[in-house]
Design an enzyme around this catalytic site. Structure first.
Site, PDB file in Angstrom:
ATOM      1  N   GLU A   1      -1.014  -0.099  -4.453  1.00 13.35           N
ATOM      2  CA  GLU A   1      -1.835   1.058  -5.116  1.00 13.35           C
ATOM      3  C   GLU A   1      -1.259   1.734  -3.113  1.00 13.35           C
ATOM      4  O   GLU A   1      -1.413   1.135  -2.222  1.00 13.35           O
ATOM      5  CB  GLU A   1      -3.336   0.344  -4.704  1.00 13.35           C
ATOM      6  CG  GLU A   1      -4.174   1.472  -5.300  1.00 13.35           C
ATOM      7  CD  GLU A   1      -3.944   3.349  -6.203  1.00 13.35           C
ATOM      8  OE1 GLU A   1      -3.767   3.919  -5.987  1.00 13.35           O
ATOM      9  OE2 GLU A   1      -3.803   2.288  -7.033  1.00 13.35           O
TER      10      GLU A   1
ATOM     11  N   THR B   1       0.974  -1.093  -0.021  1.00 15.44           N
ATOM     12  CA  THR B   1      -0.182  -0.055  -0.077  1.00 15.44           C
ATOM     13  C   THR B   1       0.813   0.972  -0.368  1.00 15.44           C
ATOM     14  O   THR B   1       1.810   1.562   0.108  1.00 15.44           O
ATOM     15  CB  THR B   1      -1.247   0.045   1.248  1.00 15.44           C
ATOM     16  OG1 THR B   1       0.247  -0.153   2.499  1.00 15.44           O
ATOM     17  CG2 THR B   1      -1.846  -0.368   1.115  1.00 15.44           C
ATOM     18  N   ASP B   2       0.165   2.250  -1.120  1.00 17.99           N
ATOM     19  CA  ASP B   2       0.861   3.440  -1.019  1.00 17.99           C
ATOM     20  C   ASP B   2       0.956   4.586   0.625  1.00 17.99           C
ATOM     21  O   ASP B   2       0.671   3.923   1.210  1.00 17.99           O
ATOM     22  CB  ASP B   2       0.537   4.506  -2.116  1.00 17.99           C
ATOM     23  CG  ASP B   2       1.457   5.144  -2.768  1.00 17.99           C
ATOM     24  OD1 ASP B   2       2.423   5.758  -1.607  1.00 17.99           O
ATOM     25  OD2 ASP B   2       1.050   6.100  -2.748  1.00 17.99           O
ATOM     26  N   LYS B   3       2.060   5.227   0.685  1.00 15.60           N
ATOM     27  CA  LYS B   3       1.280   6.205   1.923  1.00 15.60           C
ATOM     28  C   LYS B   3       0.393   7.037   2.068  1.00 15.60           C
ATOM     29  O   LYS B   3      -0.295   7.127   0.855  1.00 15.60           O
ATOM     30  CB  LYS B   3       2.745   8.037   0.946  1.00 15.60           C
ATOM     31  CG  LYS B   3       2.713   8.258   2.583  1.00 15.60           C
ATOM     32  CD  LYS B   3       3.138   9.716   1.840  1.00 15.60           C
ATOM     33  CE  LYS B   3       3.250  11.342   3.245  1.00 15.60           C
ATOM     34  NZ  LYS B   3       3.635  12.297   2.691  1.00 15.60           N
TER      35      LYS B   3
END
Length: 510
Positions: A510, A185-187
């Site tokens: 994502e 997972t992204d920031k």
């Protein structure tokens, strides 16, 4: 002491690579070596053979059979008479010799062996598990470890080390415990349920409670399931399901977002009473139905090079398969929200947020509906709007193929095992901090206010696409959709205010 040697049966190759050999441990190979170890079954079976050098030989014959050099037998001391069992005096029994090797102690929840030098060695065996975790990602710079960044994996690994799940020798090197996550997972992106595969020490009992004791409240370990030794959560994850929450007014083009507050433009001519309620319900259903139809255009296999960063049209990795988009509405504190659920095999960096941003631009009549297909089919790279990250969260990781093949060994992998814990964490952390927060509508309002044609130039996309197609060579025009393997890669070109390119993040990111 076994030494691998050249075997006549393998024709000069190292003994130990003779696949399908039927020799068992202890038998003599054709080359004169002895089978010391075997691995696997059938044609993939490996046999390890070698010469055994023995420290003490009982007979000269044994040394010639094994090919080892004989050793001189020690001379028996004459002053020590041999006493048989029958000649032992009555009432005299041998005292058991004290064990000098190990003394087990329990230190901070860990079991150790203490050697003669006083060094503590963790002897507990590591076992491959699938660890189910959830987190609220606002305070973290993504899931995957990144030097100099505060990530979920850094905090989780420290908690596992303090709980005894990862030894001090293996701490800091994730390859030693075969660490892998199912989704990166992204920031700022949260996860109601993510899966991490690793080799973890499970003893003594209560390791899960000890892990959660050392975790902050925005990260939680729900439980673990034993898996096969070759299990990899990223490679064996068939599908990933994400959720994205939006307020209903964000889909409505009649809601003005100018100034500091949002308001419905047609409020003065709105009907009253029961007619107003029916009109509002019809308007809500119409908005959701149209938004769902827009998102369903992404279903199937497409080239998403304009819906990510670091990918060009010619790269095979730009193609992704979207299984399903599904929408549902819910009410909370007088506001109506829309939950968008997407199910796919894997996702590119920013792909989901850009799909939501494109659909919102069309729903609010900021962009023509044809822009969605232009960005999917054109070789030119367009600047697609990027929706905010905080309403996005990972809902589930699916392992259908693994369950079908290996589910009978340790049980199937499914979040249903820990569904009550997952839902409790989701309500307490994700829903509370995303939907119920006072800043949620204001943050979405700020982003929607910047969604305009002046920034993204939607009205020019069709013209630019036609110009790009006209400039293509005739061979490229005749190529089938998706391009051919022999085509020359198109020149890198971005339309609109894309800004500096970021490094490629890889699949299922994502």
């Amino acid at each position: 002491i076994p030494f691998l040697q050249t075997c006549a049966k393998t024709r000069g190759k190292v003994a130990g690579r003779a696949g399908g050999c039927a020799l068992e441990q202890g038998t003599v190979c054709e080359g004169g070596s002895i089978v010391c170890r075997t691995e696997g079954e059938g044609r993939g079976r490996k046999v390890f053979a070698g010469v055994f050098l023995l420290r003490r030989m009982t007979t000269p014959k044994a040394s010639s059979d094994t090919g080892a050099l004989p050793e001189e037998e020690p001379k028996q001391k004459a002053e020590e008479p041999v006493v048989t069992k029958a000649e032992e005096p009555e009432g005299k029994t041998e005292e058991p010799k004290p064990k000098t090797k190990a003394v087990q102690t329990l230190v901070e929840g860990r079991e150790y062996d203490e050697n003669q030098q006083g060094q503590k060695i963790n002897k507990l065996k590591k076992r491959k598990v699938a660890l189910y975790v959830g987190y609220y990602g606002k305070a973290y710079q993504g899931m995957q470890r990144n030097p100099g960044a505060h990530t979920i994996e850094d905090v989780l690994e420290k908690a596992l080390n303090k709980a005894g799940g990862i030894s001090d020798d293996n701490f800091g090197d994730m390859t030693k415990v075969s660490w892998m996550r199912a989704a990166r997972t992204d920031k700022g992106v949260s996860a109601a349920c993510n899966v991490v595969s690793l080799k973890m020490v499970l003893e003594p009992e209560g390791v899960l409670d000890r892990i959660n004791e050392h975790l902050p409240e925005d990260i939680r370990a729900f439980g673990f399931v034993r898996v096969t030794g070759g299990f990899c959560s990223r490679k064996m994850c068939d599908r990933r399901r994400y959720g994205y929450v939006l307020p209903l007014w964000a889909l409505d083009p009649s809601h003005s977002v100018e100034g500091n507050k949002r308001q419905k433009a047609s409020a003065g001519s709105a009907p009253s009473g029961a007619a107003a309620g029916e009109s509002e319900r019809a308007s809500k259903d119409e908005l959701v139905s149209r938004f769902s139809a827009i998102l369903q255009q992404f279903q199937g296999t497409h080239n998403f090079h304009s819906y990510t960063k670091g990918k060009e049209w010619s790269e095979p990795q730009a193609k992704r398969f979207i299984i399903r988009w599904r929408l549902e509405t819910f009410e909370l504190k007088g506001e109506t929200y829309v939950k968008c659920e997407v199910l796919g095999q894997s996702f590119l960096y920013h792909q989901i947020r850009k799909m939501i941003g494109m659909a919102l631009a069309i729903s609010r009549n900021v962009a023509p509906e044809e822009c969605l297909q232009i960005a999917l089919n054109s070789r030119k790279k367009f600047n697609v709007p990027l929706a905010p990250e905080f309403p996005l969260y990972l809902e589930e990781c699916v392992f259908n193929s693994y369950n079908k093949k290996h589910g009978h060994l340790h049980g199937e992998l499914s979040r249903d095992r820990f569904l009550s814990e997952i839902n409790a964490f989701k309500r307490a952390m994700i829903d509370k901090n995303i939907v119920e927060s006072a800043e949620f509508n204001e943050d979405v309002l700020t982003w929607v206010r910047g969604l305009n044609d002046g920034l993204y130039h939607f009205s020019q996309w069709k013209k630019w696409d036609e110009e790009a197609r006209a400039a293509m060579p005739a061979k490229a025009k005749r190529a089938p959709k998706g391009g051919s393997a022999g085509e020359k890669a198109p020149a890198k070109e971005a339309v609109g205010a894309e800004g500096p390119k970021e490094a490629e993040k890889g699949p299922d990111k994502e």
